[in-house]
Scaffold this motif. Structure first.
Motif, short mmCIF file in Angstrom:
data_model
loop_
_atom_site.label_atom_id
_atom_site.label_comp_id
_atom_site.label_asym_id
_atom_site.label_seq_id
_atom_site.Cartn_x
_atom_site.Cartn_y
_atom_site.Cartn_z
N GLN A 216 -3.19 -3.26 -9.41
CA GLN A 216 -3.86 -2.56 -8.43
C GLN A 216 -5.32 -3.01 -7.93
O GLN A 216 -6.18 -3.13 -8.90
CB GLN A 216 -3.93 -1.09 -8.89
CG GLN A 216 -4.42 -0.14 -7.82
CD GLN A 216 -3.68 0.16 -6.82
OE1 GLN A 216 -2.32 0.20 -6.82
NE2 GLN A 216 -4.36 0.34 -5.63
N VAL A 217 -5.57 -3.03 -6.55
CA VAL A 217 -6.74 -3.33 -6.19
C VAL A 217 -7.09 -2.04 -5.22
O VAL A 217 -6.26 -1.85 -4.36
CB VAL A 217 -6.69 -4.57 -5.38
CG1 VAL A 217 -7.97 -4.56 -4.58
CG2 VAL A 217 -6.78 -5.67 -6.15
N THR A 218 -8.14 -1.58 -5.57
CA THR A 218 -8.73 -0.32 -4.67
C THR A 218 -10.04 -0.54 -3.85
O THR A 218 -10.91 -0.96 -4.90
CB THR A 218 -8.71 0.87 -5.59
OG1 THR A 218 -7.48 1.08 -6.00
CG2 THR A 218 -9.28 2.23 -4.74
N VAL A 219 -10.24 -0.62 -2.81
CA VAL A 219 -11.89 -0.78 -1.99
C VAL A 219 -12.13 0.31 -1.46
O VAL A 219 -11.33 0.89 -0.53
CB VAL A 219 -11.25 -2.00 -0.98
CG1 VAL A 219 -12.61 -2.45 -0.54
CG2 VAL A 219 -10.61 -3.35 -1.83
N SER A 220 -13.17 0.89 -1.89
CA SER A 220 -13.82 2.10 -0.99
C SER A 220 -14.89 1.60 -0.08
O SER A 220 -15.72 0.71 -0.24
CB SER A 220 -14.13 2.80 -2.26
OG SER A 220 -15.58 2.34 -2.95
N SER A 221 -15.03 2.48 0.93
CA SER A 221 -16.09 2.16 1.98
C SER A 221 -17.25 2.74 1.50
O SER A 221 -17.50 3.32 0.47
CB SER A 221 -15.50 2.85 3.05
OG SER A 221 -15.30 4.23 3.01
N ALA B 294 0.89 -1.12 -0.11
CA ALA B 294 -0.04 0.14 -0.12
C ALA B 294 0.73 1.37 -0.21
O ALA B 294 2.19 1.13 0.65
CB ALA B 294 -0.96 0.14 1.12
N PRO B 295 0.49 2.46 -0.46
CA PRO B 295 1.27 3.70 -0.46
C PRO B 295 1.60 4.19 0.98
O PRO B 295 0.88 3.90 1.78
CB PRO B 295 0.22 4.56 -0.97
CG PRO B 295 -0.66 3.90 -1.81
CD PRO B 295 -0.83 2.62 -1.11
N PRO C 112 -11.54 -1.61 2.85
CA PRO C 112 -10.62 -0.70 2.19
C PRO C 112 -9.22 -0.78 2.74
O PRO C 112 -8.21 -0.48 1.80
CB PRO C 112 -11.23 0.69 3.22
CG PRO C 112 -12.61 0.36 3.27
CD PRO C 112 -12.50 -1.27 3.57
N GLY C 113 -8.90 -1.56 3.92
CA GLY C 113 -7.58 -1.86 4.15
C GLY C 113 -6.88 -2.76 3.14
O GLY C 113 -5.62 -3.26 3.44
#
Length: 128
Positions: free
Chosen positions: A123-128, A40-41, A88-89
């Motif tokens: 890339q995997v991006t999970v939003s809440s 993660a960044p 999200p984590g």
């Protein structure tokens, strides 16, 4: 020369699922310990899951236990990561890694080694 190409990443909402794939190019895929890692960044790279060369045994790092499943198809030279109940984590770049050590090894051995072959990541991006 080993080449690893990840695919399957994307953006989604929390609670969703994704399946990542890693295509292996090279010889003797069934002799390689394989693993998924993520970064993660602003954070260090961390392990996600490992699998033995024959696919008989697996290991999951605590943060993904019970939600992710690693598998491999040695006939197709492909590694998979099924990710369920995403949070999200879990947002990160996901990398597959390989290290050739022999066919008849347990995942406990695969946990102890350094991985020297890496893909470019997905890339995997999970939003809440």
């Amino acid at each position: 020369q080993v080449q690893l190409v990840e695919s399957g990443g994307g953006s989604l909402q929390a609670g969703g699922s994704l399946r990542l794939s890693c295509a292996f190019s090279g010889y003797s895929y069934s002799s390689y310990c394989m693993g998924w890692f993520r970064q993660a960044p602003g954070k260090e790279r961390e392990g996600v899951a490992l699998i033995s060369p024959a696919g008989v045994s697996t290991y999951y790092f605590d943060s993904v236990k019970g939600r992710f499943t690693i598998s491999r198809d040695n006939a197709k030279n492909t590694l998979y990561l099924q990710m369920n109940s995403l949070k999200p984590g879990d947002t990160a770049m996901y990398y597959c890694a390989a290290e050739r050590k022999g066919p008849n090894l347990s995942v406990d051995y695969c946990r102890s080694i350094k991985y020297n072959d890496w893909g470019q990541g997905t890339q995997v991006t999970v939003s809440s």
